[in-house]
Structure formats: C-alpha cells, structure tokens
Design a protein around this motif. Structure first.
Motif, PDB file in Angstrom:
ATOM      1  N   LEU A   1       0.841  -1.220  -0.169  1.00  0.00           N
ATOM      2  CA  LEU A   1      -0.119   0.282  -0.410  1.00  0.00           C
ATOM      3  C   LEU A   1       0.426   0.813  -0.149  1.00  0.00           C
ATOM      4  CD1 LEU A   1      -2.249  -1.184   2.565  1.00  0.00           C
ATOM      5  CD2 LEU A   1      -3.244  -0.654  -0.186  1.00  0.00           C
ATOM      6  N   SER A   2       0.013   2.435  -1.136  1.00  0.00           N
ATOM      7  CA  SER A   2       1.008   3.646  -0.881  1.00  0.00           C
ATOM      8  C   SER A   2       0.645   4.251   0.412  1.00  0.00           C
ATOM      9  CB  SER A   2       0.034   4.594  -1.129  1.00  0.00           C
ATOM     10  OG  SER A   2      -0.194   5.882  -1.117  1.00  0.00           O
ATOM     11  N   THR A   3       2.074   4.861   0.911  1.00  0.00           N
ATOM     12  CA  THR A   3       1.448   5.378   3.290  1.00  0.00           C
ATOM     13  C   THR A   3       0.537   6.638   3.183  1.00  0.00           C
ATOM     14  OG1 THR A   3       3.045   6.379   2.675  1.00  0.00           O
ATOM     15  CG2 THR A   3       3.790   4.773   3.739  1.00  0.00           C
ATOM     16  N   PHE A   4       0.234   7.148   1.915  1.00  0.00           N
ATOM     17  CA  PHE A   4      -1.393   7.792   1.737  1.00  0.00           C
ATOM     18  C   PHE A   4      -3.120   7.111   1.122  1.00  0.00           C
ATOM     19  CE2 PHE A   4      -4.088  10.848   0.523  1.00  0.00           C
ATOM     20  CZ  PHE A   4      -4.196  11.325   1.379  1.00  0.00           C
ATOM     21  N   PRO A   5      -3.352   7.221   2.212  1.00  0.00           N
ATOM     22  CA  PRO A   5      -4.282   6.611   1.764  1.00  0.00           C
ATOM     23  C   PRO A   5      -5.281   7.311   0.784  1.00  0.00           C
ATOM     24  CG  PRO A   5      -4.598   7.545   4.030  1.00  0.00           C
ATOM     25  CD  PRO A   5      -4.019   7.813   3.179  1.00  0.00           C
ATOM     26  N   ASP A   6      -5.550   6.082  -0.498  1.00  0.00           N
ATOM     27  CA  ASP A   6      -5.992   6.683  -1.164  1.00  0.00           C
ATOM     28  C   ASP A   6      -6.450   5.755  -2.548  1.00  0.00           C
ATOM     29  OD1 ASP A   6      -7.402   7.711  -4.104  1.00  0.00           O
ATOM     30  OD2 ASP A   6      -5.077   8.979  -4.312  1.00  0.00           O
ATOM     31  N   GLN A   7      -7.449   5.614  -2.663  1.00  0.00           N
ATOM     32  CA  GLN A   7      -8.247   4.082  -3.258  1.00  0.00           C
ATOM     33  C   GLN A   7      -8.402   4.426  -4.589  1.00  0.00           C
ATOM     34  OE1 GLN A   7      -7.489   1.331  -2.157  1.00  0.00           O
ATOM     35  NE2 GLN A   7      -7.019   1.894   0.009  1.00  0.00           N
ATOM     36  N   TYR A   8      -8.079   5.842  -5.110  1.00  0.00           N
ATOM     37  CA  TYR A   8      -8.806   5.956  -6.369  1.00  0.00           C
ATOM     38  C   TYR A   8      -8.185   5.649  -7.417  1.00  0.00           C
ATOM     39  CZ  TYR A   8      -9.348   9.312 -10.433  1.00  0.00           C
ATOM     40  OH  TYR A   8      -9.937   9.936 -11.470  1.00  0.00           O
ATOM     41  N   ASP A   9      -6.868   4.438  -7.452  1.00  0.00           N
ATOM     42  CA  ASP A   9      -5.749   4.352  -8.497  1.00  0.00           C
ATOM     43  C   ASP A   9      -6.701   2.518  -8.752  1.00  0.00           C
ATOM     44  OD1 ASP A   9      -4.098   6.888  -8.794  1.00  0.00           O
ATOM     45  OD2 ASP A   9      -2.979   5.649  -7.783  1.00  0.00           O
ATOM     46  N   ILE A  10      -7.150   1.982  -7.550  1.00  0.00           N
ATOM     47  CA  ILE A  10      -7.100   1.149  -7.286  1.00  0.00           C
ATOM     48  C   ILE A  10      -8.915   0.823  -8.152  1.00  0.00           C
ATOM     49  CG2 ILE A  10      -7.314  -1.158  -6.559  1.00  0.00           C
ATOM     50  CD1 ILE A  10      -4.680   0.146  -4.795  1.00  0.00           C
ATOM     51  N   PHE A  11      -9.998   1.291  -7.861  1.00  0.00           N
ATOM     52  CA  PHE A  11     -11.048   1.399  -8.055  1.00  0.00           C
ATOM     53  C   PHE A  11     -12.061   1.860  -8.528  1.00  0.00           C
ATOM     54  CE2 PHE A  11      -9.659  -1.373  -3.118  1.00  0.00           C
ATOM     55  CZ  PHE A  11     -10.159  -2.329  -3.698  1.00  0.00           C
ATOM     56  N   HIS A  12     -11.575   3.326  -8.919  1.00  0.00           N
ATOM     57  CA  HIS A  12     -12.489   4.050  -9.965  1.00  0.00           C
ATOM     58  C   HIS A  12     -12.285   3.329 -11.082  1.00  0.00           C
ATOM     59  CE1 HIS A  12     -13.565   7.900 -11.491  1.00  0.00           C
ATOM     60  NE2 HIS A  12     -13.737   8.369 -10.293  1.00  0.00           N
ATOM     61  N   THR A  13     -12.910   4.496 -11.381  1.00  0.00           N
ATOM     62  CA  THR A  13     -13.776   3.260 -13.106  1.00  0.00           C
ATOM     63  C   THR A  13     -12.628   3.900 -14.076  1.00  0.00           C
ATOM     64  OG1 THR A  13     -17.080   3.187 -12.032  1.00  0.00           O
ATOM     65  CG2 THR A  13     -16.090   3.852 -14.372  1.00  0.00           C
ATOM     66  N   SER A  14     -12.827   5.001 -13.567  1.00  0.00           N
ATOM     67  CA  SER A  14     -11.744   5.412 -14.881  1.00  0.00           C
ATOM     68  C   SER A  14      -9.930   5.150 -15.206  1.00  0.00           C
ATOM     69  CB  SER A  14     -11.645   7.082 -14.354  1.00  0.00           C
ATOM     70  OG  SER A  14     -10.569   6.998 -13.246  1.00  0.00           O
ATOM     71  N   GLN A  15      -9.952   4.035 -14.170  1.00  0.00           N
ATOM     72  CA  GLN A  15      -9.067   3.036 -14.327  1.00  0.00           C
ATOM     73  C   GLN A  15      -8.943   2.090 -14.562  1.00  0.00           C
ATOM     74  OE1 GLN A  15      -6.058   5.203 -13.107  1.00  0.00           O
ATOM     75  NE2 GLN A  15      -7.752   6.836 -13.353  1.00  0.00           N
ATOM     76  N   MET A  16     -10.145   1.133 -14.738  1.00  0.00           N
ATOM     77  CA  MET A  16     -10.577   0.086 -15.459  1.00  0.00           C
ATOM     78  C   MET A  16      -9.248  -0.281 -16.918  1.00  0.00           C
ATOM     79  SD  MET A  16     -14.424  -0.907 -14.894  1.00  0.00           S
ATOM     80  CE  MET A  16     -15.092   0.842 -16.439  1.00  0.00           C
TER      81      MET A  16
END
Length: 550
Positions: A451-466
């Motif tokens: 994990l990133s030490t900064f909590p951000d789930q955008y890269d993994i779960f956002h629709t734009s990242q599919m």
C-alpha cells in the motif's frame, strides 16, 4: 503554507506484495587490532563506526520486468528502481514526509500551486547534473496523450509543470488533490538529457528501461541477466553520501524452499517476506537475525468482473461468506496475520473497521447464491445458471508458498457451496503480464497490494482506472467514484478520514475483492548487519546507510 506544517500528509512508495532476500560477504578491516581473551584466544577489536565494503545478494521469487517507475507495476521492479533512482520527497518510518532531492516545497494557500526548490550538486550516474529540466521532463510524460503506462491517475489534477530556474519547479493543479504531494511528488525522477528525444509512445519499451537505466540513486546499474539476477554497484557521488555496501545483487530464486535453503547455506543472507511458517526454522540458522512487524499491505482474492460469474455483488458476498479466513490465517499462516475487511492497513490514519462484514457462514453463502439464481440442476455438485457451470480458475504467483496453499484451501472451501475453483500457479512476471491491461487474462486471483502510505483508493477502484490503470478487476460503482473524487480535494486529515470511512463501507459492501488478511513481515538478515531500520512499507529503507560489522 510550508510543507513542514502539513505534518499529516503521508508519502507513497508505489504498489503489490512480493518476497525478497539478500546475502552479503565483506572483507576484513585493515590491520585489525587484537587483544587476548580470558581463555587465551584472540578477539578482534571492532571499529566504532560504520565500515565500508561488502556485497549484498538480494533474492526474490519474483523477477523484475522493467526499471522505469512510470511503467512498472510489480514490487521486484520497484525494489530495484529504489536502488537506482531518487525522488523529490520520501517518507520516514512514521510515514511523515521528508525531503529527498527537494530542498523545500511550498504550497499556496489555495492548495493549487506547489513550488519545489531542488538541492544543488546532485549528479546523475553518468556525471551530468540534476536540474529542474529533469523534473519537468519526468512529470510531463504521464500528461502526454501518447503515454500508455498505468500511472496516469497520480497526475490527473496536475495542470502544468514549469521550470522557474535551474533549481526551482512550479506545479499548478486544476483542482485540489490531497494525494498530489504525498503520492505524485514521490515518483522517481528520470534523466531528461538521455530520454528527451524518445517519443513517449515508445518510452515504455525503450532499452533504457532494461539495459541501461541511469538515475541519481545510491546504486548504479551494472547488469541484468533475465531470470537470474540484477546487479548494481555503489555510486561514489551519491548526494546523501556513498553507500557503505559495495554492490547489491538481486537474485531470482524459484520458490521459498530454495530461498530458505540458500539462506541456510549462506548464499543468501537477507530475506524480506519469509513466511511466519518458516521463521522459527530460519532463526535457528547461525549468523542470522530477524526483524518483524506488521507490513503496510494486504492480501486478497480478486474477481474479474468482465466475467459474468462475478458481476452480481450477491455472488461476491456469497464467496466471501464461504471462505473461512480465520482458518486460513490460523492454519496456512500459523496465526501470522489478521483477517482483513477493508483495503487499508491498520497502520494507516484512515483505517476504519466499522464496515459491513461477511463472516464465514456456509448457509448464508448458499442462500445468497440461490437468490442470485444459482442452483445445482443436474446434481453434479456444481451450481449452474442458464446452462453455465459456476466454475473458474484462481491464479496466483509461483514461489509464494502461502498463496499457493491458499488457492488449494479456496478450492476445498468453495466446493462446499457448489463452486468449482481450480488453482493455477503462474511464474511471477508472466502472472503480472496476464492480469494487467490489456490482457486481463484471469477469472480470479490471489495477490496482494503493497500500500501507499497515503490512503487513496482512486487508482485501484475508480471506474476511470479500468482500461489502463490498476483497476484490473473492472469494479465500477458511480457512487463510490463520486466519493473518491470528492475525498481527493479534502486537505484536512480528520475530514479526509471521515470521507474514507464512507468509502470503505461502500467497498466492503460491494466486495470487489474478498479481503483476506493483513500479514506480518519477517526480514531475515546477517547478524552483523548494522544501520537497518524497520519500515512497514520499504524492505530496503535507507539502504545506503546499511553496513557490515567486520
């Protein structure tokens, strides 16, 4: 406001779980002074400070793929990049920001302008000077329309990057982004003077990435023999001081059994990620010590939602109910971990376990599957629907004994609810290629996120990242997208944590993954290794300061 006042911001060091080992030998100190011991033997008087010299062999069951931080997605590659390159900012063991190649970073009151002052006198491995041109060049790559890597999301909010002078760079954002400073500014910098004429469309496949990477980091690239090892050597002009160790050899071994055998034989002396099931055995080896702690990572069972089997969240919830994760932790891992319910580590300030939980319950699993229309219409023990069997493969990477055992356990447990899950073990680099864009060649997988030490789930779960990002399970929830987008613009830590409490509840409810467990990490090292400091994220934290007591 000054960066030093934004103490809550945390630093990212890149993605996914893997296993690493190191070995070392060193020359004796020159002209050792000797004194007689009480028993008449001679004892060498130890030097009081760090000593120069020694060769460290770092083993891994995962082979690297590419040495370019804007294109790599596996931990083995990231490890080696950490030897070769450096970044503007880094992180301490408490995940607080620290300056690396940046002297300072000022943030405007509106949070949209970042001004980085660079340290002077930093050299590239070929002797050229590091300047603002290199920073502008690197940060412009993911904004180029021809960029085809998977790291673009970290730079979405960046509107421009401009050279103010040779040692000053200005970043302007189109909107606030809480992750820009801790995540985006921690990316390793590439050399403009070498790569400036390479078309961005060709950069991901350029030979620089595999045959001649040049950075500003503590070690210089020497050689890569595919499937065998990567060798680097100390950079005499490293701006933080020459490393004490002379060379590192990142050695590829087939599996953990081979790794442990080589540790015992003295061929490998440092191991990051030895399973708890083997750690007592390793502790019995002479000349070895072990450092342990909770790792900043989690392991999961992920579902490819391009596959119709997994599109209904009731099905994904049912599978989680059918898996006895407590038994996996206690039996497969000898209790060396903790069951996970969210995609965030207990070490994170944003961790929140107050989410929907799908505990082991076979009858509940069967009920949910029936509600989703699955039944055993022909009595063969496997559920079916519309003429299709509930049968799929579960891939994981070769060499990780725990994961190899887990996929077998999953096969047994899911059979109890009428699901056929067939294990498939794949060599690491082939595994990464198969599951990544544009292949997505898997049904389900067992893998882990570092994990990133900064909590951000955008890269993994956002629709734009599919399509091109890290959301390779093809999870999409417009409401979750909106919450993740809004959270990115929250700069207050308490407000950010509150926003993520809602996001984690939604992700837990949707079960894009079955979150399996948070592992402890055990790092085996030479008893005479000094300068090592445990970091939950970074196996090789401050490796330039490691030294061998002779």
């Amino acid at each position: 406001m000054k960066l030093r006042k934004a103490s809550w911001l945390l630093i990212s060091l890149t993605l996914i779980l893997s296993i690493f080992l190191t070995a070392c030998t060193g020359n004796q100190a020159e002209d050792p002074k000797e004194t007689p011991g009480d028993d008449g033997t001679k004892e060498e008087e130890q030097a009081s400070g760090p000593q120069q010299g020694g060769d460290l062999i770092i083993g891994s069951t995962g082979a690297p793929t590419v040495f370019n931080p804007l294109y790599s997605t596996d931990t083995s590659s990231s490890d080696i990049e950490g030897f070769i390159y450096d970044s503007l900012v880094s992180s301490d063991t408490e995940f607080n920001p620290t300056m690396s190649m940046a002297e300072s970073i000022d943030i405007s009151e509106d949070g949209l302008t970042f001004t980085a002052k660079l340290k002077k006198g930093i050299k590239w491995h070929d002797g050229e000077e590091f300047t603002a041109d290199d920073v502008v060049f690197t940060f412009s790559i993911p904004k180029n329309p021809d960029y085809n890597g998977e790291r673009g999301s970290a730079f979405e909010a960046m509107e421009s990057v401009t050279k103010v002078d040779d040692y000053t760079v200005e970043f302007k954002l189109s909107k606030k982004d809480a992750s820009f400073y801790p995540v985006s500014l921690s990316y390793f910098i590439l050399p403009e003077h070498i790569l400036k004429d390479v078309p961005v469309a060709e950069l991901g496949e350029h030979e620089f990435n595999t045959k001649s990477p040049i950075g500003t980091g503590p070690f210089k690239f020497v050689e890569w023999k595919d499937g065998e090892y990567v060798k680097v050597e100390a950079f005499d002009d490293y701006f933080k001081g020459r490393p004490y160790l002379d060379t590192l050899t990142y050695k590829i071994v087939p599996d953990m059994d081979a790794m442990i055998a080589q540790i015992q034989a003295g061929d490998i002396h440092f191991a990051a990620g030895v399973p708890g099931t083997d750690i007592e055995t390793v502790k019995s080896f002479p000349g070895v010590k072990v450092e342990s702690g909770l790792g900043l990572s989690y392991t999961y069972l992920g579902y490819n939602q391009k596959n119709d089997l997994f599109k209904d969240k009731k099905v994904r919830q049912a599978i989680t109910h059918a898996i006895d994760r407590e038994a996996i932790v206690s039996s497969v891992m000898n209790g060396d971990g903790k069951v996970a319910h969210v995609p965030e580590s207990p070490l994170s300030f944003a961790y929140n376990e107050d989410v929907p939980k799908f505990e082991f319950d076979v009858e509940k699993a069967k009920s949910l599957l029936a509600e989703a229309g699955w039944k055993d219409s022909d009595g063969d023990g496997i559920l079916d629907k519309d003429g299709k069997k509930f049968s799929f493969t579960v891939k994981t990477n070769q060499g990780n004994k725990v994961r190899e055992d887990i996929v077998v356990v999953l096969q047994e447990q899911l059979k109890e609810v009428g699901i056929e899950a067939k294990p498939e073990i794949v060599e690491w680099s082939a595994f990464i290629e198969q599951i990544s864009a544009p292949n997505w060649n898997y049904d389900a997988l067992v893998l882990g996120w570092s994990l990133s030490t900064f909590p951000d789930q955008y890269d993994i779960f956002h629709t734009s990242q599919m399509e091109e990002g890290l959301n390779f399970v093809w999870y999409s929830n417009p409401e979750a997208d909106k919450l993740m987008e809004e959270a990115k613009q929250i700069l207050d830590q308490d407000e950010y944590k509150a926003a993520y409490a809602d996001i984690y509840k939604m992700l837990a409810e949707d079960q894009p993954y079955t979150f399996l467990y948070y592992p402890n990490v055990h790092r085996v090292m030479p008893a005479n290794l000094e300068g090592y400091v445990f970091h939950a994220k970074d196996d090789f934290y401050d490796i330039s300061k490691w030294w061998l007591k002779k």
